[in-house]
Structure formats: C-alpha cells, structure tokens
Design a protein around this motif. Structure first.
Motif, mmCIF file in Angstrom:
data_model
loop_
_atom_site.group_PDB
_atom_site.id
_atom_site.type_symbol
_atom_site.label_atom_id
_atom_site.label_comp_id
_atom_site.label_asym_id
_atom_site.label_seq_id
_atom_site.Cartn_x
_atom_site.Cartn_y
_atom_site.Cartn_z
ATOM 1 N N GLN A 1 24.146 12.583 -5.589
ATOM 2 C CA GLN A 1 23.810 13.505 -4.133
ATOM 3 C C GLN A 1 24.534 13.289 -2.667
ATOM 4 O OE1 GLN A 1 23.096 16.446 -5.147
ATOM 5 N NE2 GLN A 1 23.122 15.656 -6.959
ATOM 6 N N SER B 1 28.010 14.031 -2.286
ATOM 7 C CA SER B 1 28.974 15.314 -2.664
ATOM 8 C C SER B 1 27.760 16.265 -1.883
ATOM 9 C CB SER B 1 28.676 15.522 -3.751
ATOM 10 O OG SER B 1 26.770 15.260 -4.157
ATOM 11 N N ALA B 2 26.974 16.708 -2.260
ATOM 12 C CA ALA B 2 25.468 17.550 -1.468
ATOM 13 C C ALA B 2 25.653 17.048 0.455
ATOM 14 C CB ALA B 2 24.330 18.129 -1.454
ATOM 15 N N GLN C 1 26.650 18.228 3.422
ATOM 16 C CA GLN C 1 25.596 19.337 5.109
ATOM 17 C C GLN C 1 25.601 18.274 6.263
ATOM 18 O OE1 GLN C 1 22.052 20.730 3.592
ATOM 19 N NE2 GLN C 1 20.561 19.438 5.405
ATOM 20 N N GLY D 1 25.501 18.360 -6.946
ATOM 21 C CA GLY D 1 26.082 18.687 -5.351
ATOM 22 C C GLY D 1 27.346 19.307 -5.081
ATOM 23 N N PHE E 1 24.894 23.193 -4.471
ATOM 24 C CA PHE E 1 24.997 22.813 -2.926
ATOM 25 C C PHE E 1 25.374 23.729 -2.303
ATOM 26 C CE2 PHE E 1 25.648 21.753 0.997
ATOM 27 C CZ PHE E 1 24.796 21.579 1.843
ATOM 28 N N ARG F 1 19.259 25.854 1.147
ATOM 29 C CA ARG F 1 19.729 24.477 1.014
ATOM 30 C C ARG F 1 18.073 23.290 1.065
ATOM 31 N NH1 ARG F 1 22.444 26.182 5.108
ATOM 32 N NH2 ARG F 1 25.371 25.891 5.168
ATOM 33 N N TYR G 1 17.114 23.876 -2.533
ATOM 34 C CA TYR G 1 17.839 22.863 -3.259
ATOM 35 C C TYR G 1 17.460 21.110 -3.452
ATOM 36 C CZ TYR G 1 22.207 20.186 -4.944
ATOM 37 O OH TYR G 1 22.808 19.143 -5.744
#
Length: 404
Positions: free
Chosen positions: A230, A233-234, A238, A362, A366, A375, A378
């Motif tokens: 994550q 990726s996520a 963000q 992610g 996401f 969010r 998640y």
C-alpha cells in the motif's frame, strides 16, 4: 565452511544499494508515471499495471526455478540486473498500453531473478539464523538509503517532464549494479551444488497448504506484503492528492527511508540477541504485521492531512524494520531438507500473492474508494485485515519471545 557475514554482505549490499536506487526512483511514482504515459486509461489500468509489476518482481523467478537451481549465482544475478536495465530504458518508448505492461513484466522478472539469487547466496554462505538476519538487515539499511534518494530524483525529474531521462538514469543504476556483481560475487557457486534434489515448482502450492510450518509463515508473509504494498500504491496516490509539491511528495518517501535506516540498527541488534537466545523469526513477523495495522489505523483517522499522513509513515517505517528482514530469515529457517531455491521460492509465492494483490487494491480499489469519498473506510479495512491475521495465531512462546 561458513563465510563471515561481513564478507557475504559486501556484494549483496552493493547490489541492493545501486539497483534499488533505480527501483525507488520508479516505484513511488509508478502510479503517476503509468497515467502520464497513457492518459485516460483509468483506475483499472493503473491497478493492473501495479499488479503485474509487483507480480513479476516477487514471483517471476518461480517460473524458472529449475534453471536457476543449476545456474551460477553470479551469472543469474548479473543477467537479471541487465534485463531490468534494458526494460526500464525501453519503457518510455513502449508502443501502446500493452507495451508498457510488457516492459514492466520484463523489468520485474530481472529484479525477481537477481533478488532470489542474492538471498540464496546469503543463505548458502551463512548457516546461523542470527548471521543471516544480520546480513538481511544490512540489506534493509542499504535499500532504505536508496529509498531516501530515489524519490527525490524521481519527483524532481517528473516535475520537469523528464520522463525519458528518469528511465535512462534508472537503467544506468541497474547496469552499474550488474558490473559490480560480476566482479564481487564468488564464481562457480550454484544453488544446487549441495542439494540432493531439485526444488519443487508446481508442488509449491501443495506444500503451502499441507505443511503447517510453511503455511503459517506464508500466510503472515502474504498479509504483511499486502499491507506493505500500500505504501507505493494507495499511500503514494493519497500523498499526490494532498500536495502538488514535488519536494513535499518526495519527503514522505525519504522520511520513510531515513527512519527505517535509523530504527533498523537497534531493531537488528535486538533481533540478533533474541534469535541467538533461541527465539524464532515467526514472532517478529507478527509484531511487524501488528504495527502495519496500527499505521493504517492512523492513516484512516488522520491521513487526510499532511501531518496525519506523516504520522502514519512513521508507524509504517517501524513496522518495516521488524517485518521485512525477518521474512527472509523465517523462510531460510524452515526445517527439513528443502533446497534453498525452494525455500526462497516459497517466500516468493507468499510475497507475490501479497504484494500483487496489494498493488492492485492500492491502485484500483483505493481510487474507486476515493471517487466515493470513502478513503477512511479503505484504511480501516486494511487495519482490520492486519489485526485478524495476527489474532488468527494464538499468543505462544514464539510470539512472546519476539515481543518481550
């Protein structure tokens, strides 16, 4: 005869230091880079790209384990690094979205081959879990030195729209690593030199299910790898939404890398002391997953602000120091007469499943959650996943020893 940890660590640390300088110049910006190479492809394409790259990085060597078992370690590591260099250099020129996916698959295959054989080399040269963990921890420090610098370079070049320059610089790092490996790794050493049978291939999945010792290490590794994925990726997505500043974006990844380097030193000393006293690595894996879960809880509660996201990164970094080096140690310490290539292929199965699915989630999931303003949900789900994994294993002497 066992070789000293310092002598073994020199070629492996140099390999990881250089190659991961390139790797971490790509990984933190890969979700953004994929969208820039082919605008309008959408969340699903981003998720598929991250899934395939993570799958190749963690699992491509599984499909050629028989060949690697018979290949000189030096040749396999060098070949993998050269393949990665060529694939990254070709990425900006790849024809169409499918061409990008092919380049990512080939680059991941080279990285996977080099990483597997480097771990096999450490495990073959060193017999004790404490000595192996010392080298793997040194590798963790080297990786995070590279991770501190790579995102700075990547975000600066992308901010200047120098995508081709970035990819050529990454390729150069892999070529330099290949040259150093070619002159520092001992010649002639093959993984199968001391094994009585070749490693399992398709039978690996059966072993993961039927062998309880393999199964528990594999499950915790897969969950921890899912959570670890994550970060690139996520969390990267963000952070990109929180700020448009290239320097501030890079600072998140640099902070993570610096913290891991600093925290890894006392954690390594503690782990070496506990492992030498008879503790097993499995408890350290559970501690790492627990701290990952705490990091995502922080992300869900406060990750919508820069301060909250930085706080989550701090917790995430501590989790890495317990989890990442211990994965290698835990698999190399599984009892039995399994060849080292097989043991690290088992590691690859677990890490591949976890990081590939984590990268997909992610990216695609996401971004989908973000579209619905969900969010925090998640991040909360990720925290629950980590806690459920830890709670699935009763608090035993193994866990207590690691956490004591």
């Amino acid at each position: 005869m066992e070789t000293g940890p310092r002598r073994v660590s020199v070629p492996v640390v140099l390999d990881y230091l250089l190659s991961h300088l390139g790797f971490f110049a790509v990984l933190p910006v890969l979700p953004l880079l994929v969208e820039r190479l082919h605008p309008g492809t959408g969340p699903l394409y981003v998720g598929i790209s991250l899934f395939l790259f993570n799958f190749a990085v963690r699992g491509a060597s599984l499909f050629c384990s028989g060949l690697l078992h018979r290949t000189r370690i030096r040749h396999a590591m060098t070949g993998g690094l050269v393949l990665a260099a060529a694939s990254f250099a070709a990425l900006p020129f790849a024809p169409g979205s499918i061409g990008v996916l092919v380049c990512l698959l080939l680059a991941g295959t080279g990285i996977s081959t080099n990483g597997l054989m480097a771990r096999v080399y450490v495990a073959m040269a060193l017999e004790s879990p404490a000595a192996r963990n010392t080298v793997f921890s040194a590798v963790q420090v080297a990786v995070n030195v590279s991770a501190a610098l790579g995102p700075i370079v990547a975000n600066f070049l992308l901010a200047q729209s120098l995508d081709v320059t970035l990819m050529l610089a990454v390729a150069a790092m892999y070529l330099l690593a290949a040259g150093l490996v070619a002159v520092t790794v001992p010649a002639g050493l093959r993984p199968g030199d001391h094994d009585v049978r070749p490693p399992l291939r398709l039978g690996l999945l059966k072993v993961v299910v039927t062998d309880p010792l393999v199964r528990r290490v594999s499950v915790v590794t897969a969950v921890g790898s899912f959570l670890y994925a994550q970060f690139f990726s996520a969390i990267a997505l963000q952070v990109a939404e929180l700020t448009g500043s290239a320097a501030l974006r890079a600072s998140f990844f640099t902070t993570n890398a610096i913290l891991v380097v600093v925290v890894q030193i006392p954690v390594t000393a503690y782990a070496q002391r506990r492992l030498s006293a008879g503790a097993t690595p499995f408890g350290f894996l559970l501690v790492g997953v627990t701290i990952f879960a705490a990091g995502f809880a922080v992300m869900g509660a406060a990750g919508a602000t820069l301060v909250g996201a930085f706080a989550a990164v701090v917790v995430f970094s501590v989790a890495e120091t317990f989890f990442t080096p211990t994965v290698n140690t835990a698999f190399s310490a599984i009892p039995g007469d399994r060849p080292m290539v097989e043991l690290f292929n088992l590691r690859q199965v677990a890490a591949t499943a976890g990081e590939s699915l984590g990268g997909f989630a992610g990216g695609a999931l996401f971004l989908t959650a973000a579209q619905f303003g969900a969010r925090p949900v998640y991040w909360g789900v990720l925290a629950v996943v980590g806690l459920l994994c830890v709670l699935s294993y009763p608090r035993s002497r193994t866990t207590t020893e690691a956490a004591a």
